[in-house]
Design an enzyme around this catalytic site. Structure first.
Site, PDB file in Angstrom:
ATOM      1  N   ASN A   9     -22.976 -36.775 -48.716  1.00  0.00           N
ATOM      2  CA  ASN A   9     -24.112 -37.361 -47.994  1.00  0.00           C
ATOM      3  C   ASN A   9     -24.497 -36.383 -46.883  1.00  0.00           C
ATOM      4  OD1 ASN A   9     -25.884 -38.884 -46.509  1.00  0.00           O
ATOM      5  ND2 ASN A   9     -24.365 -40.394 -45.838  1.00  0.00           N
ATOM      6  N   TRP A  10     -25.573 -35.649 -47.118  1.00  0.00           N
ATOM      7  CA  TRP A  10     -25.956 -34.604 -46.155  1.00  0.00           C
ATOM      8  C   TRP A  10     -26.613 -35.163 -44.904  1.00  0.00           C
ATOM      9  CZ3 TRP A  10     -28.394 -29.813 -49.095  1.00  0.00           C
ATOM     10  CH2 TRP A  10     -27.473 -29.347 -50.032  1.00  0.00           C
ATOM     11  N   LYS A  11     -26.983 -36.434 -44.951  1.00  0.00           N
ATOM     12  CA  LYS A  11     -27.669 -37.083 -43.816  1.00  0.00           C
ATOM     13  C   LYS A  11     -28.912 -36.275 -43.425  1.00  0.00           C
ATOM     14  CE  LYS A  11     -23.316 -39.210 -42.640  1.00  0.00           C
ATOM     15  NZ  LYS A  11     -22.398 -39.761 -41.649  1.00  0.00           N
ATOM     16  N   HIS A  94     -25.649 -47.760 -46.111  1.00  0.00           N
ATOM     17  CA  HIS A  94     -24.836 -46.924 -45.225  1.00  0.00           C
ATOM     18  C   HIS A  94     -24.805 -47.534 -43.819  1.00  0.00           C
ATOM     19  CE1 HIS A  94     -23.403 -43.561 -42.866  1.00  0.00           C
ATOM     20  NE2 HIS A  94     -22.899 -43.085 -43.993  1.00  0.00           N
ATOM     21  N   GLU A  96     -25.028 -46.287 -41.001  1.00  0.00           N
ATOM     22  CA  GLU A  96     -26.066 -45.794 -40.086  1.00  0.00           C
ATOM     23  C   GLU A  96     -27.390 -46.515 -40.342  1.00  0.00           C
ATOM     24  OE1 GLU A  96     -25.515 -41.634 -40.959  1.00  0.00           O
ATOM     25  OE2 GLU A  96     -23.541 -41.743 -40.020  1.00  0.00           O
ATOM     26  N   GLU A 166     -16.489 -47.607 -46.390  1.00  0.00           N
ATOM     27  CA  GLU A 166     -16.545 -46.669 -45.271  1.00  0.00           C
ATOM     28  C   GLU A 166     -16.306 -47.418 -43.962  1.00  0.00           C
ATOM     29  OE1 GLU A 166     -18.977 -42.961 -46.375  1.00  0.00           O
ATOM     30  OE2 GLU A 166     -20.405 -44.487 -45.733  1.00  0.00           O
ATOM     31  N   GLY A 172     -17.614 -39.921 -39.126  1.00  0.00           N
ATOM     32  CA  GLY A 172     -18.028 -38.871 -38.198  1.00  0.00           C
ATOM     33  C   GLY A 172     -17.190 -38.822 -36.936  1.00  0.00           C
ATOM     34  N   SER A 212     -14.596 -39.357 -42.553  1.00  0.00           N
ATOM     35  CA  SER A 212     -13.810 -38.200 -42.118  1.00  0.00           C
ATOM     36  C   SER A 212     -12.884 -37.639 -43.197  1.00  0.00           C
ATOM     37  CB  SER A 212     -13.019 -38.514 -40.842  1.00  0.00           C
ATOM     38  OG  SER A 212     -13.912 -38.862 -39.796  1.00  0.00           O
ATOM     39  N   GLY A 233     -19.392 -36.969 -45.626  1.00  0.00           N
ATOM     40  CA  GLY A 233     -20.485 -36.626 -44.721  1.00  0.00           C
ATOM     41  C   GLY A 233     -20.346 -35.190 -44.232  1.00  0.00           C
ATOM     42  N   GLY A 234     -19.807 -35.037 -43.039  1.00  0.00           N
ATOM     43  CA  GLY A 234     -19.718 -33.722 -42.389  1.00  0.00           C
ATOM     44  C   GLY A 234     -19.184 -32.614 -43.280  1.00  0.00           C
TER      45      GLY A 234
HETATM   46  P1  PGA Z   1     -18.101 -38.332 -42.485  1.00  0.00           P
HETATM   47  O1  PGA Z   1     -19.278 -39.290 -43.013  1.00  0.00           O
HETATM   48  O2  PGA Z   1     -17.422 -37.761 -43.692  1.00  0.00           O
HETATM   49  O3  PGA Z   1     -18.814 -37.291 -41.664  1.00  0.00           O
HETATM   50  O4  PGA Z   1     -17.187 -39.191 -41.670  1.00  0.00           O
HETATM   51  C1  PGA Z   1     -19.098 -40.131 -44.114  1.00  0.00           C
HETATM   52  C2  PGA Z   1     -20.378 -40.890 -44.381  1.00  0.00           C
HETATM   53  O5  PGA Z   1     -21.071 -41.254 -43.421  1.00  0.00           O
HETATM   54  O6  PGA Z   1     -20.746 -41.144 -45.550  1.00  0.00           O
END
Ligand code: PGA
Length: 251
Positions: A9-11, A94, A96, A166, A172, A212, A233-234
């Site tokens: 997930n590149w956001k 998600h 967010e 998640e 994050g 993470s 994510g990251g």
């Molecule tokens: P993260 O994000 O790996 O940066 O914790 C995961 C996500 O939001 O899907």
């Protein structure tokens, strides 16, 4: 049998050039695991990513979509638009989107229904907040998140559902659920789905862990029986890290 999946997930990261650089980097690294690999760049880069990923074994997902088919919804993107550029998978729910953009369970139910109506596969995210875990209510919260948005579906629809657990406190933050915490929750989820839909559905359901995940912890998390991959994510923003996570999958 259920699929192992690692999705990035590149956001809201990367313009066209950086997207192409990252895709070139991913293509250069050998995939040694059996996991299906998916990347979810921002909307503006989905079509160029689609073109660059032709004849590769890397798939694409969108990070969101609107619940309506079309119309006066300035700034929004529909399921059909995504499908018209070769994107057949969408991430929904998600944390967010829930926390920052106020997506509630009614809206997510509509999005789920629309995506399925258009034959899309959904990576459906959910997870408890730290306070829920501290109160010992994490399973109850997660059980409700799934039930309230997905249990109206018939069993057949679950062929197009991938779940992504998640925990909000692990996204994050550098804080990961321990492999045991992840396994415990994934087993709980599978048991709940089995109770509602039976073993055929629950056993073929892929349940990803997100929060993470890094090259250093992926192998241990993925080794757990009910963890069928990750939503990253990251660490999905660097080709070496993302492919190390993909290749950490030894099942
Ligand atoms: P993260 O994000 O790996 O940066 O914790 C995961 C996500 O939001 O899907």
């Amino acid at each position: 049998m259920r699929k192992n999946i690692v999705a990035g997930n590149w956001k809201m990261n990367f313009g066209l050039d950086e997207t192409q650089d990252l895709i070139s980097g991913l293509k250069k690294i050998n995939k040694t695991s059996d996991a299906e690999v998916i990347i979810a760049p921002p909307f503006t880069n989905l079509f160029s990513a689609f073109e660059s990923l032709k004849n590769t074994n890397i798939g694409l997902a969108a990070q969101n979509m609107h619940e309506s088919d079309n119309g006066a919804f300035t700034g929004e993107i529909s399921a059909e638009m995504l499908k018209s550029i070769g994107v057949n998978t969408v991430i929904l729910g998600h944390s967010e989107r829930r926390a920052i953009f106020g997506e509630d369970e009614n809206l997510l139910t509509e999005k789920v229904n629309t995506a399925l109506k258009h034959g899309m596969r959904i990576i459906y995210c959910f997870g408890e907040e730290l306070k829920d875990r501290n109160y010992g209510e994490h399973q109850e919260v997660v059980g409700k998140q799934i039930a309230n948005t997905l249990y109206h579906l018939d069993a057949d629809a679950w062929k197009n559902i991938v779940l992504a657990y998640e925990p909000v406190w692990a996204i994050g933050t550098g804080e990961t659920a321990s492999p045991e915490q992840a396994q415990e929750m994934h087993a709980f989820i599978r048991k709940e789905v089995k109770h509602e839909y039976g073993e055929d559905v629950s056993e073929s359901l892929s349940i990803l862990y997100g929060g993470s995940v890094k090259p250093g912890n992926a192998e241990e998390i993925f080794s757990k029986k009910d963890v069928d991959g990750g939503l990253i994510g990251g660490a999905s923003l660097k080709a070496e890290d993302f492919m190390a996570i993909v290749n950490a999958f030894k099942k």
